[in-house]
Design a protein around this motif. Structure first.
Motif, short mmCIF file in Angstrom:
data_model
loop_
_atom_site.label_atom_id
_atom_site.label_comp_id
_atom_site.label_asym_id
_atom_site.label_seq_id
_atom_site.Cartn_x
_atom_site.Cartn_y
_atom_site.Cartn_z
N LYS A 216 0.84 -1.21 0.00
CA LYS A 216 0.00 0.00 0.00
C LYS A 216 0.88 1.26 0.00
O LYS A 216 0.62 2.21 -0.72
CB LYS A 216 -0.93 -0.03 1.23
CG LYS A 216 -2.22 0.71 1.04
CD LYS A 216 -3.21 0.45 2.17
CE LYS A 216 -4.44 1.36 2.00
NZ LYS A 216 -5.36 1.35 3.13
N ASP A 244 -13.23 5.37 -0.52
CA ASP A 244 -13.79 4.09 -0.96
C ASP A 244 -13.54 3.08 0.18
O ASP A 244 -12.39 2.79 0.51
CB ASP A 244 -13.07 3.65 -2.24
CG ASP A 244 -13.68 2.38 -2.82
OD1 ASP A 244 -14.19 1.54 -2.05
OD2 ASP A 244 -13.62 2.22 -4.05
N ALA A 245 -14.63 2.59 0.77
CA ALA A 245 -14.49 1.71 1.93
C ALA A 245 -13.67 0.46 1.61
O ALA A 245 -13.05 -0.12 2.49
CB ALA A 245 -15.86 1.33 2.46
N ARG A 246 -13.65 0.07 0.34
CA ARG A 246 -12.85 -1.11 0.00
C ARG A 246 -11.36 -0.82 0.10
O ARG A 246 -10.54 -1.72 0.26
CB ARG A 246 -13.16 -1.57 -1.44
CG ARG A 246 -14.57 -2.09 -1.61
CD ARG A 246 -14.87 -2.29 -3.07
NE ARG A 246 -14.67 -1.02 -3.81
CZ ARG A 246 -14.79 -0.89 -5.12
NH1 ARG A 246 -15.10 -1.93 -5.87
NH2 ARG A 246 -14.61 0.27 -5.70
N ILE A 247 -10.98 0.45 -0.01
CA ILE A 247 -9.56 0.82 0.03
C ILE A 247 -9.18 1.29 1.44
O ILE A 247 -8.22 0.81 2.02
CB ILE A 247 -9.26 1.91 -1.02
CG1 ILE A 247 -9.53 1.35 -2.42
CG2 ILE A 247 -7.82 2.41 -0.90
CD1 ILE A 247 -9.44 2.37 -3.53
N GLY A 248 -9.96 2.22 1.98
CA GLY A 248 -9.66 2.75 3.32
C GLY A 248 -8.60 3.84 3.25
O GLY A 248 -7.73 3.81 2.39
#
Ligand code: NAD
Length: 455
Positions: A216, A244-248
């Motif tokens: 990351k 984006d909650a998938r990424i954070g």
């Protein structure tokens, strides 16, 4: 419960102290007598916020003690945590010699049922290896080898231990599971998730998590480089991604490249495991290579904006690999500063907590009392560590000390506007470089004075 901890480094000392805080009776053992003497005299061999106060409180409460005597500690412990170092060998593989030495020393003294808990970060299969070692040394010992990787971060280690995102315990032994559940009951009763797995899975979780975080960081660092070329703002890009909650949003701050005692060594150790298993880990390889290259090119980054460095002074603010610690392991400073010196620059440096550890590692550097002393006569000031006090830095005052007001901020601590208003040219990460705003007597007293003298 009665707990022993072997190794009083960044992990062992925090683990032992926090387990005492949870109500257990803990003895921490280390092979280095000076560390134990220091601890017994009320000191602390490492800097970690809040640690010395918690050690004092737990010693006073009679739940925490320190010793070099492993033989005396071992016999009556319900669980013994191994928290010794697992540094990298030259080929990246984890060096397990400290762990094996500790097990060898411990083996003759085990008595009754003991959960032997590996807190150190160790490659998959290490638990099996310890089990074989013990079977050779003490076939009669009633011991279960457990994996319980540690996820604390230096700088916020106590909070991370006492309010963990999760606790991972790897063992198939039912008695050991129960012991671990009882040890962590004060945390799980407050909602901390406890993930029970087999030992190999638990060992791999630690590496898989750290390597993912390393990926990351390397990813956002490369996106930041692209931003610089394209005139985009990396911080807003990260913000837009992170929503984006998938990424954070966490771990999306571009910087000088990751360091410390974990990410570089743990990615390398995972790659070594992958090689041995015949499984190519291309994504982790790329993250590791990108990071190494990024750190190698830091001085070139400085020279690209500051120009010829020979005979000039560079001030470096921040030496530790991150804020909140005195740990210099794999710090970017260890790459940047020697390279600046090779290019002929004189380096003046300041770090709030890391200078003692840095002194031996960085010969030829002038270590200073504060940022202003470090800035004296500098042609460029480089911010390398995100210490909170640097965010509060009086840039107008610092500008009076330097020869040229050029701020190279490798942590994006400032809003460009506030820096240029204080009279600095400002180069940060993943954002366009900006020139100082029109200097006024109020913001550039040194320049104003010089102009006055010339008139
Ligand atoms: P460290 O080097 O700070 O501490 C290790 C300690 O173990 C030293 O004090 C050393 O003297 C002691 N030791 C070594 N052999 C011994 C023996 N035979 N008997 C008694 N004491 C002995 O290391 P650390 O940073 O605390 O890391 C320990 C482990 O935890 C490593 O595997 C590391 O990867 C892992 N880990 C570290 C962090 C971190 O942030 N530092 C976080 C999670 C996991």
């Amino acid at each position: 419960m009665k707990i022993g901890v072997i190794g009083t480094g960044y992990v062992g000392l925090v683990t032992g102290t926090c387990l005492a805080e949870l109500g257990h009776e803990v003895i921490c053992v280390d092979a280095i007598r000076q560390k134990i003497d220091l601890l017994n005299n009320g000191g602390c061999p490492i800097y970690e916020p809040g640690l010395i106060e918690l050690i004092r409180a737990q010693r006073q409460a009679g739940r925490l003690s320190f010793s070099t005597d492993l033989a005396a500690m071992a016999p009556d412990r319900d669980a013994i945590f191994l928290a010794v170092g697992t540094p990298p060998k030259p080929d990246g593989e984890a060096d397990l010699s400290f762990l094996e030495a500790a097990v060898a020393e411990l083996a003759p003294h085990l008595a009754g049922f003991t959960a032997l808990v590996t807190k150190s970060t160790v490659p998959v299969g290490t638990g099996d290896r310890i089990e074989r070692q013990l079977a050779g040394l003490r076939p009669d010992a009633d011991v279960a080898v457990v994996s319980n990787p540690e996820f604390l971060r230096e700088g916020s280690a106590i909070g991370d231990f006492l309010q963990p995102d999760r606790i991972v315990v790897g063992t198939d032994d039912l008695r050991a599971r129960e012991t671990m559940q009882r040890i962590y009951a004060p945390l799980t009763s407050k909602g901390a998730p406890l993930l029970l797995t087999d030992r190999r899975t638990s060992e791999l979780i630690k590496y898989a998590a750290n390597a993912f975080l390393a990926v990351k960081i390397s990813y956002i660092n490369e996106i930041a480089d692209l931003c610089e070329e394209l005139g985009a703002d990396a911080r807003r890009v990260a913000e837009g991604m992170g929503l984006d909650a998938r990424i954070g949003s966490r771990f999306l701050e571009p910087g000088p490249g990751f360091g410390g005692s974990c990410f570089p060594k743990d990615t390398d150790a995972l790659l070594s495991t992958g090689r041995a298993a015949g499984v190519p880990l291309r994504v982790v390889t790329a993250a590791s290579t990108a990071n190494r290259e990024r750190k190698r090119l830091l001085a070139a980054r400085v020279a690209a904006v500051a120009g010829e460095l020979k005979g000039r002074t560079v001030a470096v603010l921040g030496l530790t690999f991150k804020a909140g610690t005195d740990d210099m392991r794999e710090a970017a400073a260890l790459e940047l500063i020697p390279d600046l010196q090779r290019r002929g620059a004189t380096v003046r440096a300041y770090d709030p907590k890391g200078m003692e550890a840095a002194r031996d590692l960085l010969p030829g550097v002038t270590f200073c009392r504060d940022a202003f002393e470090a800035g004296r006569g500098a042609s460029a000031v480089v911010i390398l560590t995100e210490w909170p006090e640097f965010r509060e830095l009086d840039l107008v005052r610092l500008a009076e000390e330097v020869e040229a007001p050029l701020l190279i901020d490798l942590r994006n601590l400032f809003e460009p506007e506030s820096v240029t208003r204080a009279g600095w040219d400002y180069v940060s990460i993943g954002r366009p470089a900006v020139a100082a705003q029109e200097a006024t007597a109020a913001v550039r007293p040194a320049v104003a004075r010089a102009a006055g003298a010339a008139a």
